[in-house]
Write an enzyme that holds these catalytic residues in place. Structure first.
Site, PDB file in Angstrom:
ATOM      1  N   TRP A 183     -54.779 -34.498  31.261  1.00  0.00           N
ATOM      2  CA  TRP A 183     -56.517 -34.386  31.746  1.00  0.00           C
ATOM      3  C   TRP A 183     -57.307 -35.788  31.376  1.00  0.00           C
ATOM      4  O   TRP A 183     -56.390 -36.401  30.402  1.00  0.00           O
ATOM      5  CB  TRP A 183     -56.912 -33.165  31.326  1.00  0.00           C
ATOM      6  CG  TRP A 183     -58.679 -33.609  32.093  1.00  0.00           C
ATOM      7  CD1 TRP A 183     -58.895 -33.238  32.769  1.00  0.00           C
ATOM      8  CD2 TRP A 183     -59.390 -33.943  30.558  1.00  0.00           C
ATOM      9  NE1 TRP A 183     -60.000 -33.509  32.943  1.00  0.00           N
ATOM     10  CE2 TRP A 183     -60.320 -33.840  31.289  1.00  0.00           C
ATOM     11  CE3 TRP A 183     -59.284 -34.309  28.743  1.00  0.00           C
ATOM     12  CZ2 TRP A 183     -61.936 -34.724  30.838  1.00  0.00           C
ATOM     13  CZ3 TRP A 183     -60.199 -34.330  28.441  1.00  0.00           C
ATOM     14  CH2 TRP A 183     -61.710 -34.661  29.519  1.00  0.00           C
ATOM     15  N   LYS A 217     -60.709 -31.957  37.534  1.00  0.00           N
ATOM     16  CA  LYS A 217     -62.286 -31.136  37.049  1.00  0.00           C
ATOM     17  C   LYS A 217     -63.398 -31.933  37.682  1.00  0.00           C
ATOM     18  O   LYS A 217     -62.902 -32.455  38.963  1.00  0.00           O
ATOM     19  CB  LYS A 217     -62.377 -32.112  35.446  1.00  0.00           C
ATOM     20  CG  LYS A 217     -63.086 -31.522  34.572  1.00  0.00           C
ATOM     21  CD  LYS A 217     -62.818 -31.942  33.301  1.00  0.00           C
ATOM     22  CE  LYS A 217     -64.709 -31.409  32.787  1.00  0.00           C
ATOM     23  NZ  LYS A 217     -64.674 -31.678  31.297  1.00  0.00           N
ATOM     24  N   ASP A 219     -57.729 -25.376  36.187  1.00  0.00           N
ATOM     25  CA  ASP A 219     -59.071 -24.699  35.178  1.00  0.00           C
ATOM     26  C   ASP A 219     -60.044 -24.041  35.719  1.00  0.00           C
ATOM     27  O   ASP A 219     -60.707 -25.008  36.600  1.00  0.00           O
ATOM     28  CB  ASP A 219     -59.548 -26.529  34.000  1.00  0.00           C
ATOM     29  CG  ASP A 219     -59.461 -25.829  32.376  1.00  0.00           C
ATOM     30  OD1 ASP A 219     -60.728 -24.877  32.917  1.00  0.00           O
ATOM     31  OD2 ASP A 219     -59.639 -26.079  31.839  1.00  0.00           O
ATOM     32  N   HIS A 241     -63.247 -25.893  35.865  1.00  0.00           N
ATOM     33  CA  HIS A 241     -63.470 -27.246  36.341  1.00  0.00           C
ATOM     34  C   HIS A 241     -63.443 -26.905  38.142  1.00  0.00           C
ATOM     35  O   HIS A 241     -63.140 -27.507  38.310  1.00  0.00           O
ATOM     36  CB  HIS A 241     -62.199 -27.728  36.208  1.00  0.00           C
ATOM     37  CG  HIS A 241     -62.101 -28.557  35.216  1.00  0.00           C
ATOM     38  ND1 HIS A 241     -61.394 -29.126  34.529  1.00  0.00           N
ATOM     39  CD2 HIS A 241     -62.643 -27.766  33.932  1.00  0.00           C
ATOM     40  CE1 HIS A 241     -60.866 -29.597  33.498  1.00  0.00           C
ATOM     41  NE2 HIS A 241     -62.141 -28.819  32.576  1.00  0.00           N
ATOM     42  N   HIS A 248     -55.505 -23.184  33.384  1.00  0.00           N
ATOM     43  CA  HIS A 248     -56.134 -23.280  31.984  1.00  0.00           C
ATOM     44  C   HIS A 248     -57.175 -21.830  31.643  1.00  0.00           C
ATOM     45  O   HIS A 248     -58.040 -22.221  32.733  1.00  0.00           O
ATOM     46  CB  HIS A 248     -56.479 -24.515  32.246  1.00  0.00           C
ATOM     47  CG  HIS A 248     -56.309 -25.479  31.206  1.00  0.00           C
ATOM     48  ND1 HIS A 248     -56.796 -26.886  30.885  1.00  0.00           N
ATOM     49  CD2 HIS A 248     -54.636 -25.671  31.174  1.00  0.00           C
ATOM     50  CE1 HIS A 248     -55.516 -27.317  30.122  1.00  0.00           C
ATOM     51  NE2 HIS A 248     -54.671 -26.696  30.168  1.00  0.00           N
ATOM     52  N   ASP A 304     -68.983 -25.804  32.992  1.00  0.00           N
ATOM     53  CA  ASP A 304     -67.455 -25.998  32.311  1.00  0.00           C
ATOM     54  C   ASP A 304     -67.537 -25.941  30.481  1.00  0.00           C
ATOM     55  O   ASP A 304     -67.374 -26.961  29.957  1.00  0.00           O
ATOM     56  CB  ASP A 304     -66.640 -27.003  32.916  1.00  0.00           C
ATOM     57  CG  ASP A 304     -65.599 -27.507  32.015  1.00  0.00           C
ATOM     58  OD1 ASP A 304     -65.147 -26.757  32.094  1.00  0.00           O
ATOM     59  OD2 ASP A 304     -65.268 -28.336  31.470  1.00  0.00           O
ATOM     60  N   ASP A 348     -66.032 -23.807  28.671  1.00  0.00           N
ATOM     61  CA  ASP A 348     -64.857 -23.532  27.536  1.00  0.00           C
ATOM     62  C   ASP A 348     -65.202 -22.157  26.632  1.00  0.00           C
ATOM     63  O   ASP A 348     -64.618 -22.072  25.858  1.00  0.00           O
ATOM     64  CB  ASP A 348     -64.356 -24.353  26.933  1.00  0.00           C
ATOM     65  CG  ASP A 348     -63.876 -25.763  27.997  1.00  0.00           C
ATOM     66  OD1 ASP A 348     -63.061 -25.841  28.325  1.00  0.00           O
ATOM     67  OD2 ASP A 348     -64.681 -26.966  27.920  1.00  0.00           O
TER      68      ASP A 348
HETATM   69  C1  RNT Z   1     -61.120 -31.166  29.780  1.00  0.00           C
HETATM   70  C2  RNT Z   1     -60.048 -30.318  30.236  1.00  0.00           C
HETATM   71  C3  RNT Z   1     -58.179 -30.502  29.340  1.00  0.00           C
HETATM   72  C4  RNT Z   1     -59.068 -30.312  27.330  1.00  0.00           C
HETATM   73  C5  RNT Z   1     -57.862 -29.693  27.014  1.00  0.00           C
HETATM   74  C6  RNT Z   1     -58.446 -29.831  25.703  1.00  0.00           C
HETATM   75  O1  RNT Z   1     -62.271 -30.300  30.840  1.00  0.00           O
HETATM   76  O2  RNT Z   1     -60.522 -28.844  30.369  1.00  0.00           O
HETATM   77  O3  RNT Z   1     -57.903 -29.441  29.369  1.00  0.00           O
HETATM   78  O4  RNT Z   1     -59.734 -29.323  27.418  1.00  0.00           O
HETATM   79  O5  RNT Z   1     -57.138 -30.988  26.944  1.00  0.00           O
HETATM   80 ZN    ZN Z   2     -58.151 -28.067  30.650  1.00  0.00          ZN
END
Ligand code: RNT
Ligand code: ZN
Length: 417
Positions: free
Chosen positions: A184, A227, A258, A261, A285, A293, A295
């Site tokens: 990434w 992303k 992810d 994303h 992810h 995004d 997290d």
């Molecule tokens: C970032 C991505 C990536 C990171 C990690 C730490 O937007 O999601 O995967 O979160 O590699």
């Molecule tokens: Zn990620």
């Protein structure tokens, strides 16, 4: 002896054609890759001027007690793992190199710089997954890495990614367990670009150079992660979804989805079947975006559960690698791992306990009334009793039983840091 509540649950599931014992056996074969970076807010162990958030990975909060060195991070991971039933993997970032003083630059890392992690994973009986770290670095400061207009900077990141693929292959072979290696990059523009084509063309060429390096496909599984946008990269992301879907399909490598994303109204669960017709494998992810995004620690909300359920109900589990990607610095970080990883496994279990066969039969018969009725009634089947039975058989605390131990560790260990 099974718990009497489980025995009742087992009968209720059997009545809709679901065998709980088969579900538990299947769950026990699906490892979840726990990301090291929840333990220290994505800081890593490099020189302090490189550490910390940057280029799109922002952990917010200042809850005390984060891990600041390898020994602390390993101890914290062990604490978390003790409260998670079933198989786990460790998801490592290159910025968490442990061995070597001084550590080499990122383009010269080798497996020797990760020896402590490999030994630790062996002792824990964990597989390892790996990630080049193409952010939080002076050569990523202007927000571009593999698509940088400067050929020298591009080459540095190409070499870093090749080094990481080689590390992955050595670790995979040593553990007799392939490493998923995920690329990434943060590359993109805050405001409207004048040229959308050239950076993507450079990224394509850089990736081709990375994957041209001769690295065992058996022990190192390459993945690429798209992303939509990041903070400071709101208008244009070079490695967008279309870019990487096409790239992974044409190069026959794994695609990483992810959950944070994509636009919040998109269903990531729905992308799994579409992508798997064209890419050999998927990496997930599992994350939870709140409005963006962000997290957040994954909960069993509908979109997250749908992703995990789809992994198993699609029948494609063998081609899907389940990894986690959340980082919350505002709560106890070990609890964050435990809550999120248990939820990932719960979501998979809920999928395994779906009356999938019966639902497909009524669907093919065009009886959508029954499909909806059965799906909705399935929501209240006692899956929690099956989960707690799984925890008990794995010698792991059931729901509402583990938090005390995490709090005790906080008082005895974390609060002293
Ligand atoms: C970032 C991505 C990536 C990171 C990690 C730490 O937007 O999601 O995967 O979160 O590699
Ligand atoms: Zn990620």
């Amino acid at each position: 002896m099974s718990h009497p509540i489980y025995e009742i649950a087992k009968e209720q599931f059997a009545a809709v054609g679901v065998e709980t014992e088969a579900a538990l056996q299947a769950l026990d074969k699906i490892p979840v890759s726990m990301h090291c970076w929840q333990g220290d807010d994505v800081a890593g162990f490099e020189a302090p001027e490189k550490a910390g958030a940057g280029n799109g990975c922002v952990a917010t909060g200042n809850y005390p007690g984060k891990a600041t060195n390898p020994a602390e991070l390993m101890a914290d991971l062990e604490q978390a793992a003790a409260h998670i039933p079933g198989p786990l993997r460790l998801n490592l970032h290159a910025s968490y190199a442990t061995d070597g003083s001084p550590l080499p630059e990122r383009d010269e890392l080798t497996v020797d710089n990760f020896r402590s992690w490999v030994d630790w994973a062996k002792a824990q009986q964990f597989g390892i997954d790996f990630n080049p770290t193409s952010f939080s670095h002076p050569k990523a400061e202007d927000g571009f890495t593999l698509s940088h207009q400067d050929a020298g900077i591009r080459q540095f990141w190409i070499d870093h990614c090749i080094a990481c693929r080689k590390i992955g292959a050595v670790i995979g072979e040593e553990l007799n367990n392939p490493v998923v290696n995920n690329i990434w990059i943060p590359d993109g523009y805050k405001d409207t670009p004048a040229d959308r084509f050239a950076p993507r063309e450079r990224l394509k060429d850089s990736l081709d150079a990375i994957f041209a390096a001769d690295v065992s496909k058996k022990w190192n599984i390459d993945a690429v992660e798209s992303k939509l946008f990041g903070i400071g990269v709101e208008s244009y992301t070079v490695g967008s979804s279309e870019f990487y879907l096409a790239y992974a399909a044409t190069r026959q490598i794994a695609l990483c989805l992810d959950a944070g994303h994509f636009h919040p109204t998109e269903s990531v669960a729905d992308k799994i079947s579409a992508a798997l017709l064209y890419v050999p494998e998927l990496l997930l992810h599992v994350s939870r975006g709140v409005r963006w995004d962000s997290d957040h620690v994954i909960t069993l909300d509908d979109p997250t559960t749908a992703i995990l359920q789809e992994c198993v109900t699609s029948g494609q589990m063998e081609r899907i690698h389940v990894g986690l990607d959340f980082f919350d610095a505002s709560i106890n970080r070990i609890a964050a791992w435990v809550i999120g990883t248990r939820n990932a496994k719960k979501g998979l279990l809920k999928g395994l306990l779906q009356p999938t066969q019966a639902l497909r039969e009524v669907e093919l018969a065009g009886d959508y009334t029954s499909r909806l009725a059965m799906m909705e009634d399935a929501r209240s089947l006692p899956w929690g009793a099956v989960w707690n039975e799984y925890c008990e058989r794995q010698d792991t605390a059931g729901d509402n039983q583990w938090l005390g131990a995490v709090k005790a560790y906080e008082s005895s260990v974390l609060s002293g840091r």
